[in-house]
Design a protein around this motif. Structure first.
Motif, PDB file in Angstrom:
ATOM      1  N   LYS A 134       0.715  -1.501  -0.078  1.00 36.82           N
ATOM      2  CA  LYS A 134      -0.273   0.192  -0.147  1.00 36.82           C
ATOM      3  C   LYS A 134       0.938   1.301  -0.358  1.00 36.82           C
ATOM      4  CE  LYS A 134      -3.978  -1.716   2.432  1.00 36.82           C
ATOM      5  NZ  LYS A 134      -4.751  -1.710   3.720  1.00 36.82           N
ATOM      6  N   SER A 135       2.274   1.052   0.585  1.00 32.68           N
ATOM      7  CA  SER A 135       2.684   2.476   0.957  1.00 32.68           C
ATOM      8  C   SER A 135       3.472   2.374  -0.968  1.00 32.68           C
ATOM      9  CB  SER A 135       4.344   2.000   2.403  1.00 32.68           C
ATOM     10  OG  SER A 135       3.380   1.886   3.127  1.00 32.68           O
ATOM     11  N   VAL A 136       3.845   1.665  -1.010  1.00 35.03           N
ATOM     12  CA  VAL A 136       4.610   1.996  -2.532  1.00 35.03           C
ATOM     13  C   VAL A 136       3.840   2.985  -3.591  1.00 35.03           C
ATOM     14  CG1 VAL A 136       6.404   0.903  -2.033  1.00 35.03           C
ATOM     15  CG2 VAL A 136       5.204  -0.405  -3.257  1.00 35.03           C
ATOM     16  N   LEU A 137       2.501   2.043  -3.369  1.00 31.63           N
ATOM     17  CA  LEU A 137       1.506   2.231  -4.649  1.00 31.63           C
ATOM     18  C   LEU A 137       1.316   3.302  -5.174  1.00 31.63           C
ATOM     19  CD1 LEU A 137       0.079  -0.192  -6.642  1.00 31.63           C
ATOM     20  CD2 LEU A 137      -1.605   0.706  -5.171  1.00 31.63           C
ATOM     21  N   ASN A 138       1.414   3.903  -6.450  1.00 32.78           N
ATOM     22  CA  ASN A 138       1.478   5.119  -6.959  1.00 32.78           C
ATOM     23  C   ASN A 138       2.140   5.898  -6.768  1.00 32.78           C
ATOM     24  OD1 ASN A 138      -0.770   3.993  -8.999  1.00 32.78           O
ATOM     25  ND2 ASN A 138      -2.124   4.274  -7.092  1.00 32.78           N
ATOM     26  N   GLN A 139       3.740   5.628  -5.749  1.00 28.96           N
ATOM     27  CA  GLN A 139       4.658   6.623  -6.219  1.00 28.96           C
ATOM     28  C   GLN A 139       5.482   6.788  -6.489  1.00 28.96           C
ATOM     29  OE1 GLN A 139       5.912   7.564  -1.797  1.00 28.96           O
ATOM     30  NE2 GLN A 139       5.047   6.183  -0.221  1.00 28.96           N
ATOM     31  N   LYS A 140       6.221   7.877  -7.040  1.00 31.22           N
ATOM     32  CA  LYS A 140       6.926   8.114  -8.382  1.00 31.22           C
ATOM     33  C   LYS A 140       8.033   8.201  -7.488  1.00 31.22           C
ATOM     34  CE  LYS A 140       6.397  12.020 -10.962  1.00 31.22           C
ATOM     35  NZ  LYS A 140       6.805  13.324 -11.835  1.00 31.22           N
ATOM     36  N   ILE A 141       9.853   7.497  -7.983  1.00 31.35           N
ATOM     37  CA  ILE A 141      10.705   7.342  -7.566  1.00 31.35           C
ATOM     38  C   ILE A 141      11.743   9.167  -8.061  1.00 31.35           C
ATOM     39  CG2 ILE A 141      12.694   6.151  -7.870  1.00 31.35           C
ATOM     40  CD1 ILE A 141      10.857   4.023  -8.449  1.00 31.35           C
ATOM     41  N   LEU A 142      11.976   9.462  -6.828  1.00 34.82           N
ATOM     42  CA  LEU A 142      12.596  10.896  -6.825  1.00 34.82           C
ATOM     43  C   LEU A 142      13.908  11.155  -7.081  1.00 34.82           C
ATOM     44  CD1 LEU A 142      10.455  12.745  -4.623  1.00 34.82           C
ATOM     45  CD2 LEU A 142       9.644  12.850  -7.298  1.00 34.82           C
ATOM     46  N   LYS A 143      14.585   9.527  -6.562  1.00 35.24           N
ATOM     47  CA  LYS A 143      16.303   9.722  -6.161  1.00 35.24           C
ATOM     48  C   LYS A 143      16.222   8.591  -5.788  1.00 35.24           C
ATOM     49  CE  LYS A 143      19.449  12.431  -3.976  1.00 35.24           C
ATOM     50  NZ  LYS A 143      19.767  13.480  -3.276  1.00 35.24           N
ATOM     51  N   VAL A 144      17.300   8.060  -5.631  1.00 26.11           N
ATOM     52  CA  VAL A 144      18.601   7.218  -5.448  1.00 26.11           C
ATOM     53  C   VAL A 144      19.440   7.431  -5.344  1.00 26.11           C
ATOM     54  CG1 VAL A 144      18.625   4.355  -6.094  1.00 26.11           C
ATOM     55  CG2 VAL A 144      17.119   5.410  -6.835  1.00 26.11           C
ATOM     56  N   SER A 145      19.949   7.025  -3.961  1.00 30.25           N
ATOM     57  CA  SER A 145      20.873   6.954  -3.305  1.00 30.25           C
ATOM     58  C   SER A 145      21.259   6.142  -2.409  1.00 30.25           C
ATOM     59  CB  SER A 145      21.394   8.498  -2.514  1.00 30.25           C
ATOM     60  OG  SER A 145      20.227   9.073  -1.860  1.00 30.25           O
ATOM     61  N   ASN A 146      22.764   6.243  -1.515  1.00 27.35           N
ATOM     62  CA  ASN A 146      23.005   5.004  -0.483  1.00 27.35           C
ATOM     63  C   ASN A 146      24.318   6.371   0.140  1.00 27.35           C
ATOM     64  OD1 ASN A 146      25.682   5.835  -2.339  1.00 27.35           O
ATOM     65  ND2 ASN A 146      26.719   4.521  -0.480  1.00 27.35           N
ATOM     66  N   TYR A 147      23.610   5.506   1.347  1.00 24.14           N
ATOM     67  CA  TYR A 147      24.356   6.478   2.624  1.00 24.14           C
ATOM     68  C   TYR A 147      25.534   4.834   3.641  1.00 24.14           C
ATOM     69  CZ  TYR A 147      25.935   9.512   6.972  1.00 24.14           C
ATOM     70  OH  TYR A 147      27.107   9.497   7.089  1.00 24.14           O
ATOM     71  N   GLY A 148      26.371   5.331   2.735  1.00 21.11           N
ATOM     72  CA  GLY A 148      27.242   3.823   3.069  1.00 21.11           C
ATOM     73  C   GLY A 148      27.339   2.289   2.405  1.00 21.11           C
ATOM     74  N   LYS A 149      26.865   1.778   3.230  1.00 26.61           N
ATOM     75  CA  LYS A 149      26.437   0.100   2.524  1.00 26.61           C
ATOM     76  C   LYS A 149      24.479   0.170   2.699  1.00 26.61           C
ATOM     77  CE  LYS A 149      29.609  -2.177   5.194  1.00 26.61           C
ATOM     78  NZ  LYS A 149      30.029  -3.093   6.309  1.00 26.61           N
ATOM     79  N   TYR A 150      24.041   1.163   3.193  1.00 26.05           N
ATOM     80  CA  TYR A 150      22.416   1.197   2.740  1.00 26.05           C
ATOM     81  C   TYR A 150      21.849   2.047   1.709  1.00 26.05           C
ATOM     82  CZ  TYR A 150      22.560   0.191   7.403  1.00 26.05           C
ATOM     83  OH  TYR A 150      22.948  -0.489   8.673  1.00 26.05           O
ATOM     84  N   LEU A 151      21.550   1.081   0.557  1.00 32.68           N
ATOM     85  CA  LEU A 151      20.671   1.896  -1.182  1.00 32.68           C
ATOM     86  C   LEU A 151      19.258   2.983  -0.146  1.00 32.68           C
ATOM     87  CD1 LEU A 151      21.493   1.955  -4.028  1.00 32.68           C
ATOM     88  CD2 LEU A 151      20.015  -0.299  -4.148  1.00 32.68           C
ATOM     89  N   MET A 152      19.227   3.921  -0.837  1.00 28.42           N
ATOM     90  CA  MET A 152      17.831   4.535  -0.764  1.00 28.42           C
ATOM     91  C   MET A 152      17.368   5.021  -1.957  1.00 28.42           C
ATOM     92  SD  MET A 152      19.672   6.358   2.877  1.00 28.42           S
ATOM     93  CE  MET A 152      20.445   7.002   1.885  1.00 28.42           C
ATOM     94  N   PHE A 153      15.230   4.604  -1.771  1.00 22.77           N
ATOM     95  CA  PHE A 153      15.053   5.056  -2.282  1.00 22.77           C
ATOM     96  C   PHE A 153      14.049   6.010  -2.475  1.00 22.77           C
ATOM     97  CE2 PHE A 153      16.007   0.788  -3.964  1.00 22.77           C
ATOM     98  CZ  PHE A 153      16.342   0.669  -4.835  1.00 22.77           C
ATOM     99  N   GLU A 154      13.956   6.901  -2.507  1.00 23.15           N
ATOM    100  CA  GLU A 154      13.544   8.135  -2.324  1.00 23.15           C
ATOM    101  C   GLU A 154      12.097   8.933  -2.840  1.00 23.15           C
ATOM    102  OE1 GLU A 154      13.499  13.287  -1.614  1.00 23.15           O
ATOM    103  OE2 GLU A 154      14.622  12.372  -2.166  1.00 23.15           O
ATOM    104  N   LEU A 155      10.977   8.157  -2.087  1.00 26.26           N
ATOM    105  CA  LEU A 155       9.844   8.048  -2.996  1.00 26.26           C
ATOM    106  C   LEU A 155       8.913   9.934  -2.933  1.00 26.26           C
ATOM    107  CD1 LEU A 155       8.237   4.715  -2.065  1.00 26.26           C
ATOM    108  CD2 LEU A 155       9.618   5.060  -4.417  1.00 26.26           C
ATOM    109  N   SER A 156       7.963   9.925  -3.536  1.00 24.32           N
ATOM    110  CA  SER A 156       7.369  11.129  -2.711  1.00 24.32           C
ATOM    111  C   SER A 156       7.118  11.474  -1.386  1.00 24.32           C
ATOM    112  CB  SER A 156       5.807  10.362  -4.106  1.00 24.32           C
ATOM    113  OG  SER A 156       5.877  10.582  -4.849  1.00 24.32           O
TER     114      SER A 156
END
Length: 275
Positions: free
Chosen positions: A44-66
């Motif tokens: 439910k949380s990810v449905l219809n959300q736009k991906i604004l940016k993909v980045s990382n901090y250290g070993k963690y990959l982060m997908f910034e959504l709306s």
């Protein structure tokens, strides 16, 4: 493995391919990897959300959504790719999660060992909720400061190998780069951290930055199974000075490289060059 350079490489690749696409559907094939979230709530949380940016901090990959942030910890064998639904860049039996995107492609996560985790948090408090606020600085861009590292080091009775692997001290260094950094700095991995001199601490900062930056430029180190998001292997493995070189001659002095367990990790070093 993967460590900071490998995760940065994946982030750069994905950022070029999926920014401004919208998630139309999510399917999880190994529910235990959705960490600290119910799978139905994750969908439910990810449905219809736009991906604004993909980045990382250290070993963690982060997908910034709306509205939220997806945090992916690849652990030992996690891999992301972009492909058509019917195409698998990696072993299809290892597909654990996929997102259908608005551009007709699929963002897919593969993990043969099933150690990786995926979690989702609101943007406003994701650092505190996920624990990322406890991570130390990435050793890049002249970070950490000497003052910061010295303050941490003078209080530490741990071995220096364990100290630089501690993600609350330095975020992103794993076993491969710890071995390489300590060799470059001429520091024995079994030294007690608080015995290091100011000059030795400055060398750790300098070589952490230099080695990680070079590894990023070469798209990481491909040992065992690491590949970037398009299946490409990294090239930093050709630059390794001690890691995996047991019984081979040291490039500096000719002494045989040793291997032993230090801080619970396979540690390669030159007993003559590293004091």
């Amino acid at each position: 493995m993967p460590e900071l350079p490998e995760v940065r490489t994946v982030a750069v690749f994905l950022n070029k391919r999926i920014v401004n696409t919208t998630i139309l559907k999510a399917e999880c094939f190994f529910e235990k990897m959705i960490w600290r979230n119910e799978v139905k709530d994750f969908y439910k949380s990810v449905l219809n959300q736009k991906i604004l940016k993909v980045s990382n901090y250290g070993k963690y990959l982060m997908f910034e959504l709306s509205n939220q942030i997806i945090i992916s910890h690849l652990r030992m064998e996690g891999k992301w790719s972009i492909s058509k639904k019917e195409i698998d860049i990696y072993n299809a039996n290892h597909l654990r999660l996929q997102f259908e995107l608005s551009n007709g492609e699929y963002l897919k996560y593969y993990d043969s060992r099933k150690f990786g985790t995926i979690e989702i948090w609101d943007k406003k408090n994701y650092k505190q909720k996920s624990g990322m606020d406890k991570l130390g600085p990435e050793p890049l861009n002249s970070q950490p400061s000497f003052e910061y590292l010295k303050e941490k080091a003078i209080k530490s009775n741990s071995l220096i190998k364990a100290f630089i692997l501690d993600q609350s001290v330095l975020c992103g260094i794993g076993n491969i780069y710890a071995n390489e950094i300590l060799f470059a700095a001429g520091i024995n991995p079994e030294r007690i951290t608080k015995t290091l001199t100011d000059e030795e601490l400055k060398k750790i900062i300098m070589f952490s930055n230099a080695i990680l930056e070079k590894a990023i430029s070469l798209k990481g180190t491909s040992i065992h199974s690491y590949k970037s998001g398009d299946g490409e292997t990294g090239q930093f493995q050709h630059e390794l000075k001690v890691h995996l070189r047991k019984d081979e001659k040291c490039f500096v002095c000719g002494t045989k490289i040793l291997k032993k367990q230090v801080a619970g990790r396979g540690t390669y070093f030159c007993a003559k060059c590293q004091h």
